[in-house]
Enzyme design. Structure first.
Site, mmCIF file in Angstrom:
data_model
loop_
_atom_site.group_PDB
_atom_site.id
_atom_site.type_symbol
_atom_site.label_atom_id
_atom_site.label_comp_id
_atom_site.label_asym_id
_atom_site.label_seq_id
_atom_site.Cartn_x
_atom_site.Cartn_y
_atom_site.Cartn_z
ATOM 1 N N ASP A 1 0.756 -1.165 -0.028
ATOM 2 C CA ASP A 1 -0.091 0.045 0.045
ATOM 3 C C ASP A 1 0.901 1.161 0.111
ATOM 4 O O ASP A 1 1.954 1.307 0.610
ATOM 5 C CB ASP A 1 -0.824 -0.006 1.333
ATOM 6 C CG ASP A 1 -2.166 1.124 1.213
ATOM 7 O OD1 ASP A 1 -3.277 0.548 0.813
ATOM 8 O OD2 ASP A 1 -1.959 2.142 1.263
ATOM 9 N N ILE A 2 0.448 2.165 -0.754
ATOM 10 C CA ILE A 2 1.353 3.247 -0.835
ATOM 11 C C ILE A 2 1.439 4.248 0.361
ATOM 12 O O ILE A 2 2.240 5.027 0.715
ATOM 13 C CB ILE A 2 0.864 4.252 -2.308
ATOM 14 C CG1 ILE A 2 1.733 5.176 -2.595
ATOM 15 C CG2 ILE A 2 -0.617 5.003 -1.738
ATOM 16 C CD1 ILE A 2 1.570 5.837 -3.909
ATOM 17 N N ASN B 1 -13.056 -3.231 1.985
ATOM 18 C CA ASN B 1 -14.069 -2.264 2.351
ATOM 19 C C ASN B 1 -14.901 -2.379 0.908
ATOM 20 O O ASN B 1 -14.243 -2.639 -0.147
ATOM 21 C CB ASN B 1 -13.545 -0.956 2.198
ATOM 22 C CG ASN B 1 -12.443 -0.737 3.802
ATOM 23 O OD1 ASN B 1 -13.039 -1.038 4.716
ATOM 24 N ND2 ASN B 1 -11.368 -0.188 3.694
ATOM 25 N N GLU C 1 -12.271 3.526 -1.193
ATOM 26 C CA GLU C 1 -11.629 4.505 -2.214
ATOM 27 C C GLU C 1 -11.446 3.845 -3.544
ATOM 28 O O GLU C 1 -11.764 4.740 -4.528
ATOM 29 C CB GLU C 1 -10.592 4.804 -1.562
ATOM 30 C CG GLU C 1 -10.693 5.736 -0.197
ATOM 31 C CD GLU C 1 -9.498 6.021 0.343
ATOM 32 O OE1 GLU C 1 -8.310 6.076 -0.417
ATOM 33 O OE2 GLU C 1 -9.412 6.062 1.527
ATOM 34 N N VAL C 2 -11.071 2.635 -3.851
ATOM 35 C CA VAL C 2 -10.706 2.319 -5.054
ATOM 36 C C VAL C 2 -11.732 1.180 -5.446
ATOM 37 O O VAL C 2 -11.532 0.254 -4.856
ATOM 38 C CB VAL C 2 -9.285 1.706 -5.175
ATOM 39 C CG1 VAL C 2 -8.700 1.361 -6.336
ATOM 40 C CG2 VAL C 2 -8.337 3.122 -4.679
ATOM 41 N N HIS D 1 -10.114 -5.257 -3.552
ATOM 42 C CA HIS D 1 -8.599 -5.500 -2.852
ATOM 43 C C HIS D 1 -8.838 -6.182 -1.340
ATOM 44 O O HIS D 1 -9.924 -5.468 -0.543
ATOM 45 C CB HIS D 1 -7.863 -4.430 -2.943
ATOM 46 C CG HIS D 1 -8.666 -3.038 -2.430
ATOM 47 N ND1 HIS D 1 -9.434 -2.441 -3.368
ATOM 48 C CD2 HIS D 1 -8.378 -2.367 -1.227
ATOM 49 C CE1 HIS D 1 -9.882 -1.312 -2.533
ATOM 50 N NE2 HIS D 1 -9.479 -1.273 -1.558
ATOM 51 N N HIS E 1 -6.955 -5.919 2.075
ATOM 52 C CA HIS E 1 -5.673 -5.225 2.691
ATOM 53 C C HIS E 1 -5.393 -6.430 3.961
ATOM 54 O O HIS E 1 -6.062 -6.940 4.641
ATOM 55 C CB HIS E 1 -6.449 -4.045 3.740
ATOM 56 C CG HIS E 1 -6.807 -2.946 2.823
ATOM 57 N ND1 HIS E 1 -5.993 -1.778 2.754
ATOM 58 C CD2 HIS E 1 -7.935 -2.670 2.339
ATOM 59 C CE1 HIS E 1 -6.923 -0.894 2.159
ATOM 60 N NE2 HIS E 1 -8.092 -1.651 1.686
#
Ligand code: 5GP
Length: 125
Positions: free
Chosen positions: A35-36, A96, A104-105, A109, A111
């Site tokens: 993760d960025i 999420n 958000e994206v 995905h 996490h």
């Protein structure tokens, strides 16, 4: 209502090679990368290469091969990052979805976060 996938999202761009990523693991159907903006010492995102918006979309529409590949890859990420129960002290796997999940994206995905005690799972308010 049908799932609608927006292929301009940032993870679609990562999958197309338009944006760099720090890859942890890549398989036939799955990519895992750091993760960025990590929330913990270990914070890896595991994504399917297919165009799925969310957990429920992926689990209902993906092929058996994609589903197996994804989950085996996620387990390998946990081991590789030293947080699996065989290699370390554990982790939290979070996904999420949508507006209430504060996603958000809009590309599914998972996490994988760990490397320290992760605190309470959900804020009560
Ligand atoms: P969400 O809120 O959708 O569950 O999580 C999106 C995650 O993607 C966030 O933790 C955020 O830091 C991460 N993220 C957003 N843009 C990028 C990017 O360009 N590269 C990487 N590696 N992670 C990103």
């Amino acid at each position: 209502m049908a799932y609608s996938y927006d292929d301009t999202n940032i993870f679609a761009r990562i999958l197309r090679g338009e944006i760099p990523n720090k890859t942890v693991l890549e398989t036939a159907h799955t990519l895992a990368f750091h993760d960025i903006n990590p929330s913990a010492p270990v914070h890896v995102l595991v994504i399917p290469k297919g165009a799925y918006v969310s957990f429920d979309h992926f689990c209902s529409a993906a092929s058996d091969a994609e589903l197996v590949d994804f989950h085996r890859a996620a387990a390998k990420v946990c081991a590789q990052m030293g947080v699996s129960l065989e290699a370390g002290d554990g982790f939290r796997a979070i996904t999420n979805a949508g507006q209430h999940g504060l996603q958000e994206v809009p590309h599914y995905h998972l996490h994988i976060v760990g490397g320290r005690p992760m605190g309470r799972m959900i804020a009560k308010d």
